[in-house]
Write an enzyme that holds these catalytic residues in place. Sequence first.
Site, PDB file in Angstrom:
ATOM      1  CD  GLU A 238      10.156   0.049   5.191  1.00  0.00           C
ATOM      2  OE1 GLU A 238      10.328  -0.264   4.115  1.00  0.00           O
ATOM      3  OE2 GLU A 238       9.461  -0.440   6.191  1.00  0.00           O
TER       4      GLU A 238
ATOM      5  CE1 TYR B 129      -3.724   2.370   0.346  1.00  0.00           C
ATOM      6  CE2 TYR B 129      -2.663   3.234   2.427  1.00  0.00           C
ATOM      7  CZ  TYR B 129      -3.624   3.295   1.509  1.00  0.00           C
ATOM      8  OH  TYR B 129      -4.339   4.398   1.558  1.00  0.00           O
TER       9      TYR B 129
ATOM     10  CB  CYS C  25      14.766  -1.029  -5.051  1.00  0.00           C
ATOM     11  SG  CYS C  25      13.848   0.523  -5.167  1.00  0.00           S
TER      12      CYS C  25
ATOM     13  CG  HIS D 219      11.404   2.878   0.586  1.00  0.00           C
ATOM     14  ND1 HIS D 219      11.396   1.710  -0.089  1.00  0.00           N
ATOM     15  CD2 HIS D 219      11.203   2.507   1.826  1.00  0.00           C
ATOM     16  CE1 HIS D 219      11.071   0.741   0.816  1.00  0.00           C
ATOM     17  NE2 HIS D 219      10.886   1.373   1.941  1.00  0.00           N
TER      18      HIS D 219
END
Length: 445
Positions: free
Chosen positions: A175, A24, A369, A249
């Site tokens: 994170e 989400y 990522c 992020h």
Amino acid sequence: MTKWQEVNFDGLVGLTHNYAGLSYGNVASASNKGGVANPKEGALQGLEKMQHLRSLGMMQGVLPPQDRPHLSTLRSLGFSGSDAEILASAWRENPALVANLSSASTMWTANAATVSPAPDTTDGRTHFTAANLAAMYHRSIEADTTARILAAIFPKGDRFAHHKPLSGGIHMGDEGAANHNRFCADYGEEGMALYVYGRRAFEANTDLTFPGRQTYEASRAIVRQHGVRDGKAVFVRQNPKAINAGAFHNDVVAVSNKNVFFYHEEAFVDPVSLQKELQAAMGDVELTFIEVPSSEVPLEDAIKSYLFNSQLISPSNRGGMTLILPKEVEETASTKAFVDKMLASNGPINNADYMEVRQSMRNGGGPACLRQRVVLSDDDLEALTAKVIITDERVTELTSWINKHYRDRLMPEDLGDVALMEECFTALDELTQILELGSVYDFQR
Ligand code: SUG
């Protein structure tokens, strides 16, 4: 003299890579929900990117996928019997739970951990904290295995220190490196770091419509436990507007390398103050800020194309800095025009290489990522205890391992398939031998 370099450790795309739309606030994950994934193609695309960095003279490492479906979580939730019985009953009762425990999300190793390299810490060791990823259920199951994998590669002792993932659930939501930018003159010199958070743990954050995954309190805790020097850590909140537009992020709107910071105008509420604060913490080394204006690249284009989720590197066989970008940036008019203009401007970034990582991009994961940066000295590299540095031999082994074990078509409705689970465990068993990782997984063979 000791040589230091930045080594990128890319996550291998796992065998269960699929589009279940689990994240989400991650626009790509939500919009590709239910699509057909190709795990084999994803893994090969990742390997191709690693090979490209090697061709630029970069040292490249790899981190393995994790065991999915995560049966030990199902056991902890009361499912019992053989592996096949556990999966079958969980699938009958709650396919969404199985989807969450089957995600191949460990490929995005920027989220695996926060790493503070030896030159930046008071005890002169490199510190690792595996990220708890508490904000998303499917990612919250990664941390323990990640910590074991990191410890299997970087042995605990006088070079490498490992800390437990932060406890405290979403209040301490962490994170990893996706919200961490290190600045330095050169990799082996003392650096300074920017920690970007989405929200404060004990405030209402009513300005957020999507989750602010990283908390200020978590970033502070990491800095304390890593022994980052006073004055060498700067904390800033990400612009809520960027989070609400899909930048879950900070690495979706900013990237750094050495003394260069490349970011979108709307990544931070007050970029001018931030520039001053960063320069003050950096001291004599002058920082270069490349701020991309919204008038040239609208925030939506930056997020859709993943312009900033690029790797900004200093290749040893090219002068200056190179951006490793997803092909989507080349296909988006505003971002392509900006990159072309920047390359022509005689600035620090003088090359742009576009890579095909679409399998990962469709789940919201670009080139940045897919990698965890670890600054290592030659002696550190000697001390590694697993065969995770990519060589020609390892590429051959991994390519045939992928071709042997991976499916080329996977949909969320396949995740209850016991055969897929068996394929995954058999492949990982073999991978631990190729990479000499020891027993890092939860499944039994
Ligand atoms: O956490 N996507 C990941 C993408 C992570 C990208 N990482 C960085 N920006 N550093 C996430 O949202 C989607 C998985 C799924 O839907 O199956 C997912 O987890």
